[in-house]
Design a protein around this motif. Structure first.
Motif, mmCIF file in Angstrom:
data_model
loop_
_atom_site.group_PDB
_atom_site.id
_atom_site.type_symbol
_atom_site.label_atom_id
_atom_site.label_comp_id
_atom_site.label_asym_id
_atom_site.label_seq_id
_atom_site.Cartn_x
_atom_site.Cartn_y
_atom_site.Cartn_z
ATOM 1 N N UNK A 1 -4.567 57.147 -61.264
ATOM 2 C CA UNK A 1 -5.764 57.881 -60.823
ATOM 3 C C UNK A 1 -5.765 58.094 -59.306
ATOM 4 N N UNK A 2 -4.581 58.372 -58.783
ATOM 5 C CA UNK A 2 -4.413 58.486 -57.330
ATOM 6 C C UNK A 2 -3.779 59.829 -56.969
ATOM 7 N N UNK A 3 -4.523 60.699 -56.288
ATOM 8 C CA UNK A 3 -3.942 61.977 -55.881
ATOM 9 C C UNK A 3 -2.887 61.747 -54.813
ATOM 10 N N UNK A 4 -1.871 62.586 -54.788
ATOM 11 C CA UNK A 4 -0.801 62.418 -53.807
ATOM 12 C C UNK A 4 -0.404 63.756 -53.204
ATOM 13 N N UNK B 1 -3.509 58.408 -50.030
ATOM 14 C CA UNK B 1 -4.421 57.921 -49.005
ATOM 15 C C UNK B 1 -5.132 56.655 -49.493
ATOM 16 N N UNK B 2 -5.036 55.602 -48.699
ATOM 17 C CA UNK B 2 -5.667 54.332 -49.055
ATOM 18 C C UNK B 2 -7.122 54.304 -48.581
ATOM 19 N N UNK B 3 -7.857 53.286 -49.010
ATOM 20 C CA UNK B 3 -9.274 53.176 -48.674
ATOM 21 C C UNK B 3 -9.562 53.054 -47.189
ATOM 22 N N UNK C 1 -12.996 60.624 -57.588
ATOM 23 C CA UNK C 1 -13.511 59.949 -56.406
ATOM 24 C C UNK C 1 -12.430 59.859 -55.331
ATOM 25 N N UNK C 2 -11.217 59.474 -55.759
ATOM 26 C CA UNK C 2 -10.114 59.358 -54.799
ATOM 27 C C UNK C 2 -9.743 60.728 -54.226
ATOM 28 N N UNK C 3 -9.824 61.770 -55.071
ATOM 29 C CA UNK C 3 -9.474 63.119 -54.603
ATOM 30 C C UNK C 3 -10.506 63.614 -53.591
ATOM 31 N N UNK C 4 -11.774 63.343 -53.859
ATOM 32 C CA UNK C 4 -12.827 63.731 -52.920
ATOM 33 C C UNK C 4 -12.653 62.985 -51.600
ATOM 34 N N UNK C 5 -12.353 61.699 -51.726
ATOM 35 C CA UNK C 5 -12.147 60.880 -50.541
ATOM 36 C C UNK C 5 -10.999 61.428 -49.704
ATOM 37 N N UNK C 6 -9.931 61.809 -50.367
ATOM 38 C CA UNK C 6 -8.779 62.347 -49.633
ATOM 39 C C UNK C 6 -9.148 63.685 -48.983
ATOM 40 N N UNK C 7 -9.847 64.529 -49.735
ATOM 41 C CA UNK C 7 -10.231 65.837 -49.180
ATOM 42 C C UNK C 7 -11.155 65.651 -47.981
ATOM 43 N N UNK C 8 -12.120 64.724 -48.113
ATOM 44 C CA UNK C 8 -13.074 64.490 -47.029
ATOM 45 C C UNK C 8 -12.404 63.952 -45.772
#
Lengths: 479, 479
Positions: free
Chosen positions: A189-192, A215-217, A397-404
């Motif tokens: 569940x991790x975009x790359x 992208x990590x937290x 959630x991870x994809x949004x976080x990376x985009x943001x």
């Protein structure tokens, strides 16, 4: 393990090692730089292995096993390879009570020993493509280690293939990077971001290296998998040759590719929170935990029976479920413990709910709003759907976080300030010179993670020297 | 690989290495004492792993992973352990370009490093039993090596458990030996003798060692698996202590147990013949091979279609099946190759049979009499039954062979003559003295393989000194 982890906001690095230890994924060992993978962490790795192994087979690869020890002279045959790996080697000098005439290296990677065998096996174009994978431990001497992310010994798989043509080998290297990206996105569940490594960052001995970067937290990048087009470098070093279709001797074109137990660390770093681990359902050793709530002696039997029957229904639905039937441990303690271990879904079986024919489902990835009451006979259906929802929600959630946290600085000043003020992925033009790449690293510690395959029509000017850009690069600090 | 192997009767040892190489199970590597496990051999090992791993889980064990490197000082903590393993150690003296202050041993077995962790994890009786298994590579420096049977590096699993009481630990050690015996008999179709090792043959550091011993095709014994009751030896060496139910500090009682890639060698040695390998269906990577017989252009499409449809029907019936659809390779060549690889059942799909709606099934374990014509629509059902029959037939044949070559010598002369004239398993009384045991070894090279659990009421007098026997022992030459 009801210990509280250090909050992420307070010290991300300590938060990480707390979670890894309190969730019992791994532990420090008395051996410098080596860790112990505990049963819960190993089970997670086994689920990763299964998913990857199935994909390797589906793309025509076969598993094999090559020696742990490699003659030092082999490592020395490929010039860049020995230069890159020399500082990281562990060397066996004595065996069976005697000093060895030729010291042996504990494999840091197996291109050399595998090519020594390929040279023996590959005689004709009919022997190609040769598509081999190995699950193994490797050793790279590390000064600063971190559980799962960087350890002297780690577990990994390494694919090694040989092909008739350059195109076939390049396609293979890209195909396996796609497999890794698919694993990262659909299982972890991790975009790359997929791309090419710069010369400064490529594998020692490769013509070209590809990587997936996540992208990590804490907004740092993690190189989660690499795939290399090796050209004929190792074939020439080991004189691996075959008779082609015109009956002429040729060197095959090769690839190698690998992912490691680092993926366990990635899963922690991407999804975890201050309550501990959050595991994507497709990889979770336990997808659902059933916790009976015993509030009085009279209802205890009824609750336990209902708990077992729910567990059995979930199991029959193909869900990896466990019931926490421990005596003398309070439900709240159990909740905390399973939250720490990141189990995606909890089923609470209590007398009040049961009186109405219900149980309560609680999602690990949500707070109170993730709780819902579900009729007993619906539990398996609802849980099955919820696990899919959670898998998707974690990815989203991870994809949004990376985009943001992805930025497009217009000037060098913006790039430097962006990296220093918080981090993230910074897309910018790069002229292709090692000097500009090095300047960013010197000034900010950030490196070019990759040149994304997905390039804009115009990369824009180099963010450093303002000359015309040759590529768009992703700059970030990295693990 | 249509090469002919050296006949068993001519040179059993060369027959073995021929089969291992021609069947592409393994190959020699350029690294002294280390072999390469090729894809076909590794697939066989993976099937063994799966069967064993399922049984380990079913008996409550969890997989974990411990470091490859062990400080030399750890090995030295248990007196018998270091004495036994010192001559076999590979030592890492340099890491990361520097000489190490404390040399590291490449694990020959993991009792010591695991106890160092157990000492950290086991605090209370509530932490017991602790039931751990590890799949790993280990290294034992060997002077004379043989593919799969004795190599410097080998793959294995090692179970390590800790218990509250002596009885529990003794029961565990016996239970796991039973698991190994079940695997040998039900998966590898190999009957075994279960028993206790003499002090001369027990594991360095154990209180008592148990083994399963199988009879190979040349009448030698192979130790196929061992399980050790370790008592408190390692717990004391590593100060592993727990608070018992009376709140008193105690050392736990421990076991360890292991089987290795040696089992692949065993399978070759027990079932193989002059045509090559014969694999028990439950372990065979391919249980059935479908070979289309193309005799003319007109019928080629029909034959290929029928081949694929048979393959698909077998696959749907849960059978591991492959179709050999190679162009330009004659059927006879394919037959030889798959016989060499020991595929239990062959389906020949040819135009003459097809005209009557039939195919031909050929059993690997039988000659011409193993061929039968089967109606197309019956293939899956018949194949399923035949695979079970073959599994049983291989076991029965091996059991008869073992029974036929098991002897009960009445005098020392008979024992010596029996061992020298052909070999086999020799059951005889033994007084229990190391001197009598050593005399047999000196005179014949045979050793006491074990003292079978299944003892007669009266073991009879010692076959060497004629004093009253303490046990009945099994004498045999061994791999």
């Amino acid at each position: 393990m009801a210990q509280k982890v250090t909050p992420r906001s307070q010290d991300f690095s300590r938060w990480y090692t707390d979670v890894v230890q309190y969730a019992e994924l791994a532990d420090y060992s008395p051996v410098r730089g080596s860790m112990v993978i505990r049963p819960y962490g190993y089970a997670l790795w086994e689920h990763m292995q299964r998913a990857l192994d199935d994909m390797f087979r589906a793309t025509g690869h076969q598993n094999a096993y090559f020696p742990l020890f490699i003659p030092l002279s082999f490592i020395e045959k490929e010039a860049e390879h020995v230069e890159g790996f020399s500082p990281e080697l562990a060397i066996v000098t004595h065996g069976g009570g005697k000093k060895l005439e030729d010291p042996l290296v504990v494999r840091p990677t197996s291109e050399t020993i595998i090519n020594a065998m390929f040279a023996k096996w590959i005689k004709s174009y009919r022997d190609l493509p040769l598509l081999i994978n190995q699950w193994a431990n490797v050793v790279r001497w590390e000064m600063r280690t971190r559980l799962f992310l960087r350890t002297t010994e780690f577990l990994w798989q390494e694919g090694h293939t040989a092909h008739e043509t350059e195109q076939e080998a390049r396609d293979e290297a890209r195909l396996m990077l796609d497999v890794y990206a698919k694993f990262a996105e659909e299982w972890a569940a991790t975009p790359v971001v997929k791309g090419i490594k710069t010369d400064a960052e490529k594998f020692a001995g490769a013509v070209e290296s590809y990587s997936i970067e996540a992208m990590m937290g804490d907004l740092k990048a993690l190189q989660a998998g690499t795939s290399h087009y090796l050209g004929q470098n190792f074939a020439k070093a080991f004189d691996t040759q075959f008779l082609d279709r015109n009956n002429e001797l040729q060197y095959p074109y090769q690839t190698s590719w690998g992912v490691s137990t680092r993926l366990v660390g990635m899963t922690v770093l991407v999804h975890g929170d201050d309550q501990g681990l959050i595991l994507p359902p497709r990889l979770a050793p336990h997808q659902v935990v059933v916790v009976p709530i015993i509030s009085s002696e009279e209802t205890a039997d009824q609750v336990m029976d209902a708990g077992w029957s729910v567990t059995s229904a979930l199991h029959d639905a193909g869900i990896r479920v466990t019931m926490d039937d421990r005596d003398g441990v309070r439900p709240g303690f159990k909740f905390n413990e399973w939250e720490m271990k990141g189990v995606p879904l909890r089923v609470e079986v209590g007398p009040r709910d049961l009186a109405e024919g219900n149980v309560t489902l609680a999602r690990r990835d949500l707070g109170r709003e993730g709780k819902q009451s579900v009729a007993l006979e619906q539990v398996a259906t609802v849980a099955t759907d919820l696990l899919e929802e959670i898998q998707q929600a974690l990815f989203d959630r991870a994809a949004t976080f990376m985009a943001d946290n992805t930025f497009y600085p217009a000037t060098y000043g913006e790039l430097v300030e962006g990296i220093e003020s918080g981090g993230g992925f910074f897309y910018a033009g790069w002229c292709g010179s090692a000097a500009c790449e090095a300047k960013v690293k010197d000034d900010t510690q950030a490196t070019i993670r990759c040149l994304p395959f997905d390039q804009p029509d115009d990369p824009g000017p180099c963010i450093v020297c303002e000359q015309p850009g040759a590529h768009q690069a992703v700059f970030a600090k990295a693990y």
